[in-house]
Write an enzyme that holds these catalytic residues in place. Structure first.
Site, PDB file in Angstrom:
ATOM      1  N   SER A 176       0.848  -1.192   0.000  1.00 38.11           N
ATOM      2  CA  SER A 176       0.000   0.000   0.000  1.00 38.11           C
ATOM      3  C   SER A 176       0.878   1.234   0.000  1.00 38.11           C
ATOM      4  CB  SER A 176      -0.895   0.002   1.244  1.00 38.11           C
ATOM      5  OG  SER A 176      -1.567   1.245   1.391  1.00 38.11           O
ATOM      6  N   TYR A 234      -1.374  -0.377  10.473  1.00 40.24           N
ATOM      7  CA  TYR A 234      -1.607  -0.832   9.101  1.00 40.24           C
ATOM      8  C   TYR A 234      -0.412  -0.461   8.220  1.00 40.24           C
ATOM      9  CZ  TYR A 234      -3.883  -1.396   4.537  1.00 40.24           C
ATOM     10  OH  TYR A 234      -4.196  -1.778   3.252  1.00 40.24           O
TER      11      TYR A 234
END
Length: 257
Positions: free
Chosen positions: A138, A148
């Site tokens: 990501s 995350y």
């Protein structure tokens, strides 16, 4: 026929990888939790592209089911030529407000599971001097914003090393770092897209995957699809610590209210 194995293959980026690799002539092994949805996706791909599709219904956070997938990835009979580690999820809550069990599940699926499947893939790819391994990371991996981001950063750091280390053996290891993509991901988190980013930052999933496949074919260790995100990530690399500090300070202020 070369064979690709894709985790999280029934929705979003995983489903689009399945479609584009099938269109390119690859047989598929699709991995996801929902057996009915798996079968429906497999039947559609077979009907559209005339390929063979094997399905494995598995929750990768369950040890026995992960081992089943790991064994398939390492198999030398009809070996996997192209591995796509795509399964993942995010948590909508602040780190301090999220149970540690949920944090560990997220970390496991984003980092520990890909590590195990990559290790299994190398066991059969290196002797054949051929193979491609892709992990969906990501753009958050570059931003340093919470757990995350930290979990996604693992695949970027590892892929940079592994791509250089195993390239001479004929194996490409890459991470793709998309930004905001129009998939089911945010809906599953119960987060509205409008609250996440302006419209111009959102990518169509078919464009993302097409550019990622091209970058991986060129043996790039990290693929940042589209010029707009290359520019954004360039800025983030410079301003990342300041951005992380600003977000952290805002979060501290919010908790004191």
């Amino acid at each position: 026929m070369p064979i690709a194995l894709i985790t999280g293959a029934t929705a979003g980026i995983g489903a689009e990888y399945a479609r584009q690799l099938a269109a390119g002539g690859m047989d598929l092994v699709l991995v996801a939790r929902d057996p009915d949805r798996l079968r429906a996706v497999a039947q559609g791909l077979t009907a559209s592209y005339g390929i063979d599709v094997e399905v494995i219904a598995a929750d990768l956070l369950q040890e026995q089911q992960l081992t089943t997938v790991e064994t398939r990835v390492a198999a030398t009979d009809r070996p996997i030529d192209y591995l796509v580690n795509n399964a993942g999820f995010g948590l909508p809550q602040d780190f301090a407000d999220t149970g540690v069990a949920d944090e560990l599940r997220q970390f496991d699926l984003l980092a520990r599971v890909p590590l195990r499947l990559i290790h299994a893939a190398l066991a059969q790819m290196l002797p054949r001097h051929s193979g491609t391994i892709v992990t969906v990371s990501s753009s958050a991996a570059f931003a340093g914003l919470g757990s995350y981001s930290a979990a996604k950063a693992w695949s970027v750091v590892f892929s940079r090393w592994a791509n250089a280390y195993f390239r001479s053996s004929g194996v490409t290891v890459s991470a793709i770092a998309p930004g905001f993509v129009r998939t089911e991901f945010h809906e599953r988190m119960n987060v509205a897209r409008e609250s996440m980013a302006p419209r111009w930052m959102w990518l169509d999933v078919d464009v993302l995957v097409r550019k990622a496949i091209r970058d991986v074919a060129r043996k790039r260790a990290v693929s940042i699809p589209t010029l707009r995100y290359k520019l954004i990530m360039g800025i983030v690399r410079i301003a990342g610590p300041a951005v992380a500090w600003a977000v952290a300070r805002r979060g501290t202020a919010d908790r004191r209210r």
